[in-house]
Design a protein around this motif. Sequence first.
Motif, PDB file in Angstrom:
ATOM      1  N   VAL A  90      28.101  48.502  36.437  1.00  0.00           N
ATOM      2  CA  VAL A  90      27.405  48.961  35.233  1.00  0.00           C
ATOM      3  C   VAL A  90      25.895  49.000  35.477  1.00  0.00           C
ATOM      4  O   VAL A  90      25.212  49.975  35.123  1.00  0.00           O
ATOM      5  N   LEU A 108      59.218  40.358  34.821  1.00  0.00           N
ATOM      6  CA  LEU A 108      58.191  40.542  33.793  1.00  0.00           C
ATOM      7  C   LEU A 108      58.120  41.979  33.286  1.00  0.00           C
ATOM      8  O   LEU A 108      57.780  42.209  32.131  1.00  0.00           O
ATOM      9  N   VAL A 112      45.367  39.211  41.287  1.00  0.00           N
ATOM     10  CA  VAL A 112      45.046  38.640  39.975  1.00  0.00           C
ATOM     11  C   VAL A 112      45.215  39.655  38.852  1.00  0.00           C
ATOM     12  O   VAL A 112      45.790  39.362  37.801  1.00  0.00           O
ATOM     13  N   ILE A 113      44.739  40.882  39.111  1.00  0.00           N
ATOM     14  CA  ILE A 113      44.770  41.874  38.036  1.00  0.00           C
ATOM     15  C   ILE A 113      46.185  42.244  37.654  1.00  0.00           C
ATOM     16  O   ILE A 113      46.521  42.374  36.483  1.00  0.00           O
ATOM     17  N   LEU A 114      47.044  42.354  38.679  1.00  0.00           N
ATOM     18  CA  LEU A 114      48.445  42.672  38.409  1.00  0.00           C
ATOM     19  C   LEU A 114      49.055  41.584  37.543  1.00  0.00           C
ATOM     20  O   LEU A 114      49.751  41.858  36.556  1.00  0.00           O
ATOM     21  N   PHE A 172      37.229  43.406  30.223  1.00  0.00           N
ATOM     22  CA  PHE A 172      36.913  44.723  30.775  1.00  0.00           C
ATOM     23  C   PHE A 172      38.124  45.648  30.710  1.00  0.00           C
ATOM     24  O   PHE A 172      37.993  46.843  30.486  1.00  0.00           O
ATOM     25  N   PHE A 173      39.324  45.079  30.924  1.00  0.00           N
ATOM     26  CA  PHE A 173      40.520  45.910  30.866  1.00  0.00           C
ATOM     27  C   PHE A 173      41.138  45.918  29.472  1.00  0.00           C
ATOM     28  O   PHE A 173      42.232  46.450  29.281  1.00  0.00           O
ATOM     29  N   ILE A 210      34.099  34.964  35.176  1.00  0.00           N
ATOM     30  CA  ILE A 210      34.325  36.305  35.719  1.00  0.00           C
ATOM     31  C   ILE A 210      35.719  36.807  35.339  1.00  0.00           C
ATOM     32  O   ILE A 210      35.896  37.957  34.935  1.00  0.00           O
ATOM     33  N   LEU A 211      36.710  35.921  35.438  1.00  0.00           N
ATOM     34  CA  LEU A 211      38.084  36.319  35.091  1.00  0.00           C
ATOM     35  C   LEU A 211      38.183  36.713  33.623  1.00  0.00           C
ATOM     36  O   LEU A 211      38.823  37.713  33.277  1.00  0.00           O
ATOM     37  N   LEU A 212      37.540  35.916  32.760  1.00  0.00           N
ATOM     38  CA  LEU A 212      37.556  36.247  31.334  1.00  0.00           C
ATOM     39  C   LEU A 212      36.920  37.615  31.112  1.00  0.00           C
ATOM     40  O   LEU A 212      37.413  38.427  30.323  1.00  0.00           O
ATOM     41  N   GLY A 213      35.815  37.860  31.825  1.00  0.00           N
ATOM     42  CA  GLY A 213      35.156  39.161  31.736  1.00  0.00           C
ATOM     43  C   GLY A 213      36.076  40.271  32.201  1.00  0.00           C
ATOM     44  O   GLY A 213      36.139  41.342  31.588  1.00  0.00           O
ATOM     45  N   THR A 214      36.830  40.009  33.284  1.00  0.00           N
ATOM     46  CA  THR A 214      37.761  41.012  33.794  1.00  0.00           C
ATOM     47  C   THR A 214      38.806  41.352  32.738  1.00  0.00           C
ATOM     48  O   THR A 214      39.120  42.520  32.502  1.00  0.00           O
ATOM     49  N   LEU A 226      36.297  51.981  36.620  1.00  0.00           N
ATOM     50  CA  LEU A 226      34.920  52.201  36.159  1.00  0.00           C
ATOM     51  C   LEU A 226      34.410  53.585  36.542  1.00  0.00           C
ATOM     52  O   LEU A 226      33.774  54.269  35.754  1.00  0.00           O
ATOM     53  N   TYR A 263      32.423  44.650  37.795  1.00  0.00           N
ATOM     54  CA  TYR A 263      32.175  45.395  36.561  1.00  0.00           C
ATOM     55  C   TYR A 263      30.747  45.203  36.070  1.00  0.00           C
ATOM     56  O   TYR A 263      30.244  46.015  35.315  1.00  0.00           O
ATOM     57  N   TYR A 298      47.893  41.946  34.096  1.00  0.00           N
ATOM     58  CA  TYR A 298      48.519  43.068  33.410  1.00  0.00           C
ATOM     59  C   TYR A 298      49.956  42.753  33.027  1.00  0.00           C
ATOM     60  O   TYR A 298      50.475  43.260  32.035  1.00  0.00           O
ATOM     61  N   LEU A 299      50.614  41.915  33.855  1.00  0.00           N
ATOM     62  CA  LEU A 299      51.998  41.575  33.538  1.00  0.00           C
ATOM     63  C   LEU A 299      52.061  40.512  32.455  1.00  0.00           C
ATOM     64  O   LEU A 299      52.961  40.510  31.625  1.00  0.00           O
ATOM     65  N   LEU A 335      47.673  51.816  39.200  1.00  0.00           N
ATOM     66  CA  LEU A 335      48.241  50.542  38.759  1.00  0.00           C
ATOM     67  C   LEU A 335      47.892  50.300  37.288  1.00  0.00           C
ATOM     68  O   LEU A 335      48.747  49.932  36.478  1.00  0.00           O
ATOM     69  N   ARG A 389      30.498  50.772  28.633  1.00  0.00           N
ATOM     70  CA  ARG A 389      30.477  51.550  29.876  1.00  0.00           C
ATOM     71  C   ARG A 389      30.917  52.982  29.658  1.00  0.00           C
ATOM     72  O   ARG A 389      30.609  53.871  30.451  1.00  0.00           O
ATOM     73  N   ASN A 427      41.490  43.690  44.036  1.00  0.00           N
ATOM     74  CA  ASN A 427      40.948  43.421  42.712  1.00  0.00           C
ATOM     75  C   ASN A 427      39.775  44.336  42.411  1.00  0.00           C
ATOM     76  O   ASN A 427      39.719  44.991  41.376  1.00  0.00           O
ATOM     77  N   ILE A 437      31.171  44.960  27.514  1.00  0.00           N
ATOM     78  CA  ILE A 437      30.864  45.801  28.672  1.00  0.00           C
ATOM     79  C   ILE A 437      31.824  46.989  28.705  1.00  0.00           C
ATOM     80  O   ILE A 437      31.443  48.132  28.922  1.00  0.00           O
ATOM     81  N   PRO A 456      30.174  40.042  39.394  1.00  0.00           N
ATOM     82  CA  PRO A 456      31.453  40.728  39.574  1.00  0.00           C
ATOM     83  C   PRO A 456      31.259  42.244  39.540  1.00  0.00           C
ATOM     84  O   PRO A 456      30.229  42.738  39.083  1.00  0.00           O
ATOM     85  N   ALA A 501      50.554  50.190  34.261  1.00  0.00           N
ATOM     86  CA  ALA A 501      50.724  48.994  33.448  1.00  0.00           C
ATOM     87  C   ALA A 501      50.437  49.295  31.986  1.00  0.00           C
ATOM     88  O   ALA A 501      51.112  48.800  31.096  1.00  0.00           O
TER      89      ALA A 501
END
Lengths: 475, 347
Positions: free
Chosen positions: B182, B26, A249-251, A417-418, A410-414, B293, B178, A254-255, B303, A437, B285, A433, B176, B307
């Motif tokens: 924390v 991409l 998911v994260i990749l 977060f990035f 959670i995904l929105l938070g992820t 973190l 993060y 990021y793409l 990664l 952090r 993930n 967050i 999750p 990116a």
Amino acid sequence: MDPLTWTGALSVLNPVTIAIAAAFALAIIAQIALSFVAPEPTIVANPDGTVAARGGAYGTSEKAVRWLFLALVVLAVVYLLAGVVMPYGKVGIIGGLAKRFLPVWLSLIVLYAVSIRYKRRLGLYGKLFDSTIGMIGFAIVMFWVFSAIFATTIATHDVLSQISQMKNKVPGTPTPDDMGWYLLGGDHLGRDVFSRVVLGSRIVVQIAPLATLFAFMVGITLGLPAGYYGGKLDTFLSFLANLILAFPVILLFYLLVTPEIVATGMPQYMAMVLFLFPIVFLLVLVNSRYYVVPALRNKMMTIIAVIGGYLYLSLVGEVGTKVAVLPNMLDLIHVPGNILIVFVSVVFVNSPTVFRIVRGIVLDVKTRDYVSAAQTRGERPWYIMLWEILPNARGPLIVDFCLRIGYTTILLGTLGFFGLGLSPESPDWGSTINAGRKLMTVAQHPAIVPALALMSLVLGLNLLADGLREESLRD
Amino acid sequence: MLIFLLRRLLTMVLTALCLTFVVFFLTNLPPNLEKLAKTEAGSRITDEEVQSWLDKNGHGSPLLVRYGEWLGVIPGWTREENGVTTGRCIQRGQDPETASSFCGVLQGKWGFSSVFKDEVSTIVGTRLSLTGILMFWVMVVMVPVSLIIGVLAGMREGSKLDRSLSTFSIATTATPEYVSGVILIAVFASSMFGLKWFKGTASSAMDGITFENFFLPVITIALYGIGYIARMTRASMTEVMTAQYIRTARLKGVSFRNVVMKHALRNALIAPFTVIMLQFPWLLNGVVIVETLFNYKGFGWTLVSAAGNNDIDLLLGCSVVAVFVVLVTQLISDIGYVFLNPRIRIS
């Protein structure tokens, strides 16, 4: 003004609360430990003709847990009520929070009173109020929904205004102009953490359910035919779904969620494809049902096509980008490119899972007798899929819908977060967050408060799903 | 069985090809390449210079050709200018005659990282080994704990123990990485409660792992997985506990402990096996989040930085590894399920 303590005038109650909380924890541990050795529950007939169920140590611990829990609830209510009744700032931070959230408390009370009063007439929603877990979960979820609705009234300060003296200040610090306090402290730029968390709930409450709904539309529209027809179509769609699922998911985020991608117009092209599904779904739904009454069907189809089509063009297109269909005058919904890409990528990540769930349920349901009956009657496939199979699959789908909103949160938070998609200024919980952090050694509250908010919302959704599952299984 | 395996492998290769192509597409979009050109050749160059730089460095050919070159099925590009031959496979100072014509991922040439100034394969290798250590400890914590929780909760459905443990599992799945990270840092590694038991960063763990600097990252990843696996184990355990043969065993007079240990446990652990294997993509993930973190410079951290810095070759390398891990675990979980479950026969 003086800095606030946590409980202010009610600090006398604190030792009692701590003692009861400690006793409660002990009682739970005792009960769990005793449940290993306790005998199976038996009903004992007393000499006086009454019966008693389960006594001894286990019974005592069970009773203790119940009463201590009640006492804790009463104490919590006392703290909150005192905060609401007494002047702002007298009952410390907790009282201040209770007062700020007053519209939320009132709405919750009204909602629960009405729902419990009429719960027998409200179908599955009413049944939710038979399950304690479900009620707790629903209360937490509605707490955040109401917070989002009343956010501007609840917030004490502007989310972006910075007061340099308030940088990383602890919760309860008064502002230099003596007009109030930063109830939950200030962040690294001197902004009010409390107001940011409250207004951040808006972003989550707006995007998460809507994105989940879109994912469900896509998943259902593709999953129904894949499960029903099977064959080549199923193989192809399943392969596509597995392809997306095999992506970390994260990749993928990021793409997809980068400024370069937004510049190529890709989110809009993806939105063009994904947002088409709800309209197609509704059109097919109506068409399959009212096929026999062409006049009514034509009317409804036209309405859906016009309204849906307008919303579609307005949502996807934006003047000055690659996809600009409507002129600026007619374009009512303005979605910034970065929000659109966040939305699209969340829908994109969720739909294959929904597809797999729907497909699995359809494979199971299509062997039932009522489906064969409909086939023998000569009903057309889409009618069977949408009006025979789908209503019978609603139980698991509703439960999964709740869980998936939590997952989307959670995904929105992820993403936040990035630092992907949403602007770093935005008060959404993930970005907050992320900002907090980095200074964890200096000040913890800027990261902890949004973290707890996000956790409570997702927990509420999970509990709600659990309650719904229990109640829908009881049918 | 052999045909099943072959078919699975074929699908896997096809999936891998599709996925790497998507990643390649991409990462090699025109804006990315333009950014690359500007970082390599100077940020103030004109559009024509960008174009000529891209052409000179082999980014000008059609997408499919470039993908083929990167994969190693199409001969790498060569260009002759002023009598000097440069090419994808020709290293600086190397004689063009001796260079091989194919150099892609299949030949083990993963490219060169523009940020770390090193071969992608060496970077990915060292980073992966660091992440491997993290993953190992996560598994050591996560698997036994979640199985024990699941079995304890599932052996007496509806009991107080079941309710407490299920609530715990729900709470951990709702948290999750993060968020739990924390909170854990604030509680155990900061001045908030004065409990400075552990370190809030794991950057020192890359040199030597101690309990102090490695506990928090490991527990943060493990917690999120524990809830999910425990719930699956619990569901599987409750299902087994209502089976006929368990009732028979109880009626025969076998003690509850023996019923759980000897009759129920083995059958109840088949489903969690699949779940644990399928957790690997999720762990990936979690690893990315936790490494960011806690500033542990493993695979996930690489990664993210690849990116974030438009390091195309490194990002592609990381993607290949990530996709490979996901697909292989899927394959293992499928095969393992067939082996473990005697009720499934594939003819």
